[in-house]
Design an enzyme around this catalytic site. Structure first.
Site, PDB file in Angstrom:
ATOM      1  N   GLU A 109      -3.015  -1.818 -11.116  1.00  0.00           N
ATOM      2  CA  GLU A 109      -2.885  -0.407 -11.452  1.00  0.00           C
ATOM      3  C   GLU A 109      -1.540  -0.237 -12.144  1.00  0.00           C
ATOM      4  O   GLU A 109      -0.518  -0.702 -11.622  1.00  0.00           O
ATOM      5  CB  GLU A 109      -2.920   0.464 -10.188  1.00  0.00           C
ATOM      6  CG  GLU A 109      -2.882   1.943 -10.549  1.00  0.00           C
ATOM      7  CD  GLU A 109      -2.719   2.885  -9.370  1.00  0.00           C
ATOM      8  OE1 GLU A 109      -2.426   2.405  -8.262  1.00  0.00           O
ATOM      9  OE2 GLU A 109      -2.883   4.107  -9.580  1.00  0.00           O
ATOM     10  N   ARG A 127      -2.893 -11.355   1.305  1.00  0.00           N
ATOM     11  CA  ARG A 127      -1.780 -11.121   0.389  1.00  0.00           C
ATOM     12  C   ARG A 127      -0.553 -11.896   0.837  1.00  0.00           C
ATOM     13  O   ARG A 127      -0.426 -12.284   2.001  1.00  0.00           O
ATOM     14  CB  ARG A 127      -1.468  -9.632   0.324  1.00  0.00           C
ATOM     15  CG  ARG A 127      -0.892  -9.132   1.640  1.00  0.00           C
ATOM     16  CD  ARG A 127      -0.451  -7.664   1.601  1.00  0.00           C
ATOM     17  NE  ARG A 127      -0.175  -7.184   0.288  1.00  0.00           N
ATOM     18  CZ  ARG A 127      -0.633  -6.018  -0.184  1.00  0.00           C
ATOM     19  NH1 ARG A 127      -1.386  -5.255   0.563  1.00  0.00           N
ATOM     20  NH2 ARG A 127      -0.306  -5.618  -1.377  1.00  0.00           N
ATOM     21  N   LYS A 137       4.621  -1.743  -3.570  1.00  0.00           N
ATOM     22  CA  LYS A 137       5.114  -1.037  -4.748  1.00  0.00           C
ATOM     23  C   LYS A 137       5.807   0.258  -4.355  1.00  0.00           C
ATOM     24  O   LYS A 137       6.788   0.663  -4.964  1.00  0.00           O
ATOM     25  CB  LYS A 137       3.951  -0.744  -5.709  1.00  0.00           C
ATOM     26  CG  LYS A 137       3.609  -1.944  -6.575  1.00  0.00           C
ATOM     27  CD  LYS A 137       2.760  -1.529  -7.768  1.00  0.00           C
ATOM     28  CE  LYS A 137       1.289  -1.528  -7.402  1.00  0.00           C
ATOM     29  NZ  LYS A 137       0.417  -1.335  -8.581  1.00  0.00           N
TER      30      LYS A 137
END
Length: 558
Positions: free
Chosen positions: A38, A262, A272
């Site tokens: 994104e 992850r 983020k």
RNA sequence: UGGCCUGUAGUAUAAUGGUAGUACAACUGGUUUUGGUCCAGUUUGUCGAGGUUCGAAUCCUUGCAGGCCAACCA
């Protein structure tokens, strides 16, 4: 002769096993993956794991990878991020087949939504977000379906058209899938498909005022591109039934989602949101601050893409939560830099060393290898004179047993030059040493040493007269605790406020004046360094990428 | 207290019913004109309890622990 066998010994991770089965069974003839960021932030080392996985799989099995921006939320997204992401992926060494955007599919996605409405599988809901949340129930309590779920197909179609046409304000209506309000999977309790946002989109501009949710965009985008293996992180596991539901109800290409754990790294954060906070609240000097775990930050710090790819290879791919020791990353970068970095001498905390038996005006050029690991790396000439700078902590008046640097009466080798013997030191009125005195051994010159002596210590040095002033920036870990994500309190409570040290006046050997932006250096006995982007011809600035392994420092702590 | 995912040295990751291996970390020692590199070696492990089997990290039962899920975020 046996080399093929050896290469094949490496075991497969669980996704490679799935792919090999799919290829063998004929389910797929080739592999098409995608990397779907994104564009609302900069890529970090966690994304690098995903990039290496997605692109690496495609390379390994002769397929390809699309770069697809998941740009369904115009409020947080921006072309600044699109550009940085492309730059980072390229720098990591990967080439995508197609550059795509979820927003490319907005028209088709709108059609898919109409299709679901016509099948009685979606409806327009006028409820507020609070009402929707309330009716959703809880993991242990089934939800209830509201009165809007019974609207006619015609009414739903018309309302959905009106939503698109801009007739309603943000939040006034949503489109929902009609699935199962009692499902133990919360994502199946009539999930939202579309919401109204009168917002400017970085690509589609003001064309749309309704935007699809992730769950209604991602799977369909995969399917439209014929993605064979859609790889994402563990937290999307509960989304998979919805991913499959959309594909099934719309009868699209059967892309399949697979989830891996992850990356988490010690002493840093990988979200983020948190990284954005560090930037916005000025704990660091931007996304490319060398202390940041962003790709751009690590790049500025001097990490090589080779070393990052090597790291991603070594950490493996599995489904259990993990916290990787940052020392593995450091190992990978040292391993690569050791092979490629040019050796140079730089003194950070200088004290003058005077060779009392060396001619005052003499300048002698000594030769030093650029990289002992690389015989083809050549040599450079370094000026050697009577007055040199050495590190202040390379001298001790009263040295402990295993100290093999300079101390009165001791001999050390000056790297690539002579063996010197310490005859004493001069102090100022405060007892601070201002000058160390030595005598050099003329017959001990490097390459022509007939002294027969083997001092234990070798020091780096720079000729006072020829020293080049430069700035060196030393970075330490950004956080004080290993597991920042699970540490008590706010993550910012654990920030290491002492993570940047600037040495504004270090003395570098003259060869460093010709440094180039992308070169890697090893400052002998100091660590690996690179030129910072703020470096100028007048004032060179170096970043420390990573220290050398230092067993002496470790011993001292004991 | 619903559903889902996961438990192998300190940290990761293999072993796919048949000798628990590899890397990093830690520790010894050797080499070395970088206390770097390199080389040799050491320590440390199958979450617990039952069961199936000649044989279980692997299969079954059960317990325990950790993670994820109730954004008009992705």
């Amino acid at each position: 002769m046996e080399e093929t066998n050896k290469a094949e010994e490496k075991s497969l991770n669980f996704i490679e096993e799935i792919i090999e089965e799919d290829l063998k069974s004929g389910k797929h003839q080739s592999v098409l993956t995608r990397f779907p960021p994104e564009p609302n932030g900069y890529l970090h080392i966690g994304h690098a794991k995903s990039i290496c996985l997605n692109f690496g799989l495609a390379i390994k099995y002769g397929g390809s990878t699309n770069l697809r921006f998941d740009d369904t939320n115009p409020v947080t997204e921006d072309t600044e991020y699109v550009d940085s992401i492309k730059d980072d992926v390229r720098w990591l060494g990967f080439n995508w087949k197609n550059e795509l955007y979820a927003s490319d599919y907005f028209e088709q996605l709108f059609g898919f939504a109409q299709e679901l409405i016509k099948k009685g599988l979606a409806y327009v809901d006028d409820s507020s977000s609070e009402e929707i949340a309330k009716e959703k129930g809880s993991p242990t309590q089934p939800g209830t379906r509201n009165r809007f779920a019974d609207r006619s197909l015609e009414e739903n179609l018309q309302l959905f058209d009106e939503m698109r046409a801009g007739k309603y304000r943000d939040g006034e209506k949503v489109l929902r899938a009609k699935i199962d309000m009692a499902s133990p999977n919360m994502h199946l309790r009539d999930p939202l498909l579309y919401r109204i946002k009168h917002a400017h989109h970085h690509r589609t501009g003001d064309k749309w005022c309704i935007y699809p949710m992730y769950d209604f965009a991602h799977g369909q985008s995969d399917a439209l591109e014929n993605i064979t293996h859609s790889i994402c992180t563990l937290e999307f596991i509960p989304h998979r039934p919805l991913y499959d539901w959309c594909i099934e109800k719309l009868a699209l290409f059967p892309s399949h989602q697979y989830e891996f754990a992850r990356l988490n790294l010690t002493y840093t954060v990988m979200s983020k949101r948190k990284l954005l906070q560090l930037v916005n609240e000025k704990y660091v000097h931007g996304w490319d601050d060398p202390r940041m775990p962003t790709i751009t930050g690590m790049r500025r710090r001097g990490y090589t893409s080779d070393s990052i790819r090597q790291f991603c290879e070594r950490i493996g791919v599995a489904k259990r939560d993990n916290l990787i020791d940052v020392s593995l990353l450091e190992f990978c970068v040292r391993e690569h830099l050791n092979k490629i970095a040019q050796r140079r001498m730089v003194v950070f905390d200088p004290v003058k060393l005077v060779l009392t038996n060396y001619p005052a005006d003499q300048v002698e050029m000594v030769s030093s290898e650029n990289n002992p690991e690389d015989p083809a790396g050549g040599h450079r000439e370094i000026p050697f004179t009577r007055e040199l700078y050495i590190e202040r902590d390379d001298f001790m008046e009263n040295a402990p047993k295993k100290y093999f640097r300079l101390t009165p009466g001791a001999k050390v080798r000056l790297k690539s030059a002579y063996i010197v013997e310490c005859t004493g030191a001069i102090k100022d009125e405060n007892g601070i040493i201002t000058e160390i005195h030595c005598e050099y051994l003329p017959q001990s010159k490097s390459g022509a040493d007939t002294s027969g002596l083997k001092p234990q210590g070798t020091l780096h040095w720079v000729s006072c007269k020829h020293a080049v002033d430069s700035e060196v920036r030393i970075y330490d870990r950004l956080f004080k605790v290993e597991d920042v994500g699970n540490a008590e309190g706010d993550f910012k409570d654990h920030i290491n406020t002492d993570s940047l040290h600037v040495i504004s006046k270090a003395y570098a050997e003259p060869a460093l004046a010709e440094s180039t932006a992308d070169a890697s250096y090893q400052f002998i006995r100091k660590g690996y360094f690179c030129i910072d982007k703020e470096s100028t011809a007048e004032k060179m600035v170096f970043n420390r990428t990573v220290t050398l392994k230092d067993t002496w420092a470790k011993d001292k702590k004991k």
